[in-house]
Design an enzyme around this catalytic site. Sequence first.
Site, mmCIF file in Angstrom:
data_model
loop_
_atom_site.group_PDB
_atom_site.id
_atom_site.type_symbol
_atom_site.label_atom_id
_atom_site.label_comp_id
_atom_site.label_asym_id
_atom_site.label_seq_id
_atom_site.Cartn_x
_atom_site.Cartn_y
_atom_site.Cartn_z
ATOM 1 N N TYR A 115 0.979 2.167 -0.382
ATOM 2 C CA TYR A 115 2.462 2.799 -0.996
ATOM 3 C C TYR A 115 3.006 1.593 -1.158
ATOM 4 O O TYR A 115 4.405 1.362 -0.804
ATOM 5 C CB TYR A 115 2.939 3.373 0.347
ATOM 6 C CG TYR A 115 2.238 4.686 0.902
ATOM 7 C CD1 TYR A 115 1.967 5.751 0.246
ATOM 8 C CD2 TYR A 115 1.164 4.632 2.145
ATOM 9 C CE1 TYR A 115 0.909 6.739 0.633
ATOM 10 C CE2 TYR A 115 0.329 5.533 2.647
ATOM 11 C CZ TYR A 115 0.107 6.608 1.702
ATOM 12 O OH TYR A 115 -0.687 7.504 1.984
ATOM 13 N N PRO B 128 -8.237 9.783 4.540
ATOM 14 C CA PRO B 128 -7.778 8.517 4.749
ATOM 15 C C PRO B 128 -6.924 7.753 3.670
ATOM 16 O O PRO B 128 -7.749 7.905 2.644
ATOM 17 C CB PRO B 128 -8.706 7.639 5.307
ATOM 18 C CG PRO B 128 -9.651 8.054 4.773
ATOM 19 C CD PRO B 128 -9.576 9.649 4.540
ATOM 20 N N GLY B 129 -5.995 7.320 3.647
ATOM 21 C CA GLY B 129 -5.161 6.542 2.494
ATOM 22 C C GLY B 129 -4.901 5.219 3.136
ATOM 23 O O GLY B 129 -5.666 4.053 2.874
ATOM 24 N N CYS C 234 20.448 -5.472 -7.095
ATOM 25 C CA CYS C 234 21.692 -5.263 -6.716
ATOM 26 C C CYS C 234 21.871 -4.373 -5.816
ATOM 27 O O CYS C 234 22.772 -2.999 -6.251
ATOM 28 C CB CYS C 234 22.809 -5.506 -8.027
ATOM 29 S SG CYS C 234 22.648 -6.788 -8.978
ATOM 30 N N GLU C 235 21.470 -4.063 -4.793
ATOM 31 C CA GLU C 235 21.558 -3.226 -3.571
ATOM 32 C C GLU C 235 21.593 -4.052 -2.215
ATOM 33 O O GLU C 235 20.624 -4.812 -2.310
ATOM 34 C CB GLU C 235 20.604 -2.076 -3.773
ATOM 35 C CG GLU C 235 20.288 -1.456 -4.827
ATOM 36 C CD GLU C 235 21.121 -0.296 -5.040
ATOM 37 O OE1 GLU C 235 21.549 0.376 -3.811
ATOM 38 O OE2 GLU C 235 21.036 0.828 -5.847
ATOM 39 N N TYR D 212 11.660 3.311 4.263
ATOM 40 C CA TYR D 212 11.232 3.674 5.743
ATOM 41 C C TYR D 212 11.812 2.682 6.543
ATOM 42 O O TYR D 212 11.090 2.845 7.708
ATOM 43 C CB TYR D 212 9.774 3.774 5.719
ATOM 44 C CG TYR D 212 9.059 4.511 4.505
ATOM 45 C CD1 TYR D 212 9.523 6.027 4.325
ATOM 46 C CD2 TYR D 212 8.092 4.220 4.142
ATOM 47 C CE1 TYR D 212 8.648 6.632 3.625
ATOM 48 C CE2 TYR D 212 7.279 4.896 3.116
ATOM 49 C CZ TYR D 212 7.548 6.192 2.781
ATOM 50 O OH TYR D 212 6.939 7.018 1.923
ATOM 51 N N ARG E 119 8.887 0.234 0.660
ATOM 52 C CA ARG E 119 8.745 0.768 1.806
ATOM 53 C C ARG E 119 10.039 0.128 2.842
ATOM 54 O O ARG E 119 10.557 0.998 3.634
ATOM 55 C CB ARG E 119 7.551 0.215 2.503
ATOM 56 C CG ARG E 119 6.246 0.905 1.849
ATOM 57 C CD ARG E 119 4.764 0.904 2.378
ATOM 58 N NE ARG E 119 4.851 1.422 3.793
ATOM 59 C CZ ARG E 119 5.056 0.640 4.851
ATOM 60 N NH1 ARG E 119 5.070 -0.370 4.951
ATOM 61 N NH2 ARG E 119 4.978 1.590 5.954
HETATM 62 C C1 PLP Z 1 -0.483 11.407 2.086
HETATM 63 C C2 PLP Z 1 -1.577 12.041 2.591
HETATM 64 C C3 PLP Z 1 -2.697 11.457 3.035
HETATM 65 C C4 PLP Z 1 -2.988 10.050 3.388
HETATM 66 O O1 PLP Z 1 -1.917 9.700 4.346
HETATM 67 P P1 PLP Z 1 -2.490 8.423 5.198
HETATM 68 O O2 PLP Z 1 -1.410 8.078 6.199
HETATM 69 O O3 PLP Z 1 -2.286 7.371 4.052
HETATM 70 O O4 PLP Z 1 -3.960 8.069 5.741
HETATM 71 C C5 PLP Z 1 -3.614 12.641 3.511
HETATM 72 N N1 PLP Z 1 -3.403 13.832 3.165
HETATM 73 C C6 PLP Z 1 -2.465 14.340 2.458
HETATM 74 C C7 PLP Z 1 -2.360 15.819 2.217
HETATM 75 C C8 PLP Z 1 -1.515 13.442 2.309
HETATM 76 O O5 PLP Z 1 -0.340 13.972 1.551
#
Ligand code: PLP
Length: 424
Positions: A377, A281-282, A348-349, A323, A319
């Site tokens: 991110y 998890p990130g 300037c964009e 995105y 972001r």
């Molecule tokens: C970016 C990434 C994550 C984390 O993704 P989240 O959406 O931030 O949880 C986990 N594994 C891999 C291989 C990634 O590239």
Amino acid sequence: MDHFQIRDGVMHAEDVPLTLIAEAAGTPVYVYSTATIRRHVRVFREALANVESGAEGPWIAYAVKANPNAAVLATLAREGLGADVVSGGELLRAIHAGVDPAKIVFSGVGKTADEMALALRHGIGQFNVESEPEAEMLSDVAVALGTTAPIAFRINPDVDAGTHAKISTGKSENKFGIAYHRASAAYARARALPGLAVRGVAVHIGSQLTNLAPLETAFTKIGGLIETLRAEGHAIATADLGGGLGVPYDPALPLPPSPAAYGEMVARVTAGWNVRLMFEPGRLIVANAGALVSRVIRVKEGAADPFVIVDAAMNDLMRPALYDAWHDIRTIVPRSQRFTANVVGPVCESGDTFAMNRPMDAVEAGDLVGFMTAGAYGATMASTYNSRPLTAEVMVDGNNWAVVRERLPIEALIAADSLPPWLK
Ligand SMILES: *Cc1c(COP(=O)(O)O)cnc(C)c1O
């Protein structure tokens, strides 16, 4: 849930008024809440309490790319988390912050021989290999160092994650992983390579997933593959289910699936796999633990709505430009009036736009606003575009706070360049 709340008319991070941090550290500034980070670790762990994952329990490797600040990594290392890294730089930052190398997993399609050697020398826990040529290179590097590399292959399950195209990774046309139907051949090839110890499978289909169905489809495919690989004589001891669970950005939208619902699905789908489960998890851990605090420079008349020009820009928080991401924009000291505005940065964009036609708290020049859910991110994607120095970062813990990354002085940016001899 986060720890950014209005108290006595001022938004606080835990017990610290954001006005105080903005005065002392300047703006724009990223502010992270330790309590929120710790809470998310606890919630994720509790959600996995009922999964079968062998004697050691689940291996949670925080995805460093979401937020690699040393204070964030050290907080997570103390919670016992490992790290999912995608470069030699992330590997070194994780180890420097105290992450146990044995809990590090190395992902990514472009690992170089130097990065592989670095990771092998540090004794990391697992390489998630994304192609057969990569497996061959890793074997060569391991043999040259007189060691073996523990590996899993990252499988591309050809599942549509249903998220933004730029953060989908599990479709056959994406660059990531080995095609499901090529997996048997890849594992057979890896078994014949002297520098590899094949031990698992891995999958990660994308980020900011707001629906469990694609994850369940992918995991079910992985379960089938584990059976096939075992029948072919491979000892599969780990299954890495990646990251990707979405977080709430827009309070007007339905909540993404809870960690508890995710854990329940994982427990059901992986029952009987007889592996150690791994998770990466990130965003889930850090997104809601961070806010980007910015000062309004001025309010300018627009064709319809006014433009609120803030001192943060797309180079600080990319972001929305990258995105089309939506961030809640809150006032740090609300005036109890509302208006509709376009919120933009000074770059300037035209893409340097955080929000168009946004109903929000009314602001005036000099007011502070917070871009919420900016802990993942955010700072990590920052650039110095328009020669804007990298933003400062602050960590809060209760009533303590500290600058955990100084604002880069413009002199450092100037000093990083040098003139060729003929211009001196
Ligand atoms: C970016 C990434 C994550 C984390 O993704 P989240 O959406 O931030 O949880 C986990 N594994 C891999 C291989 C990634 O590239």
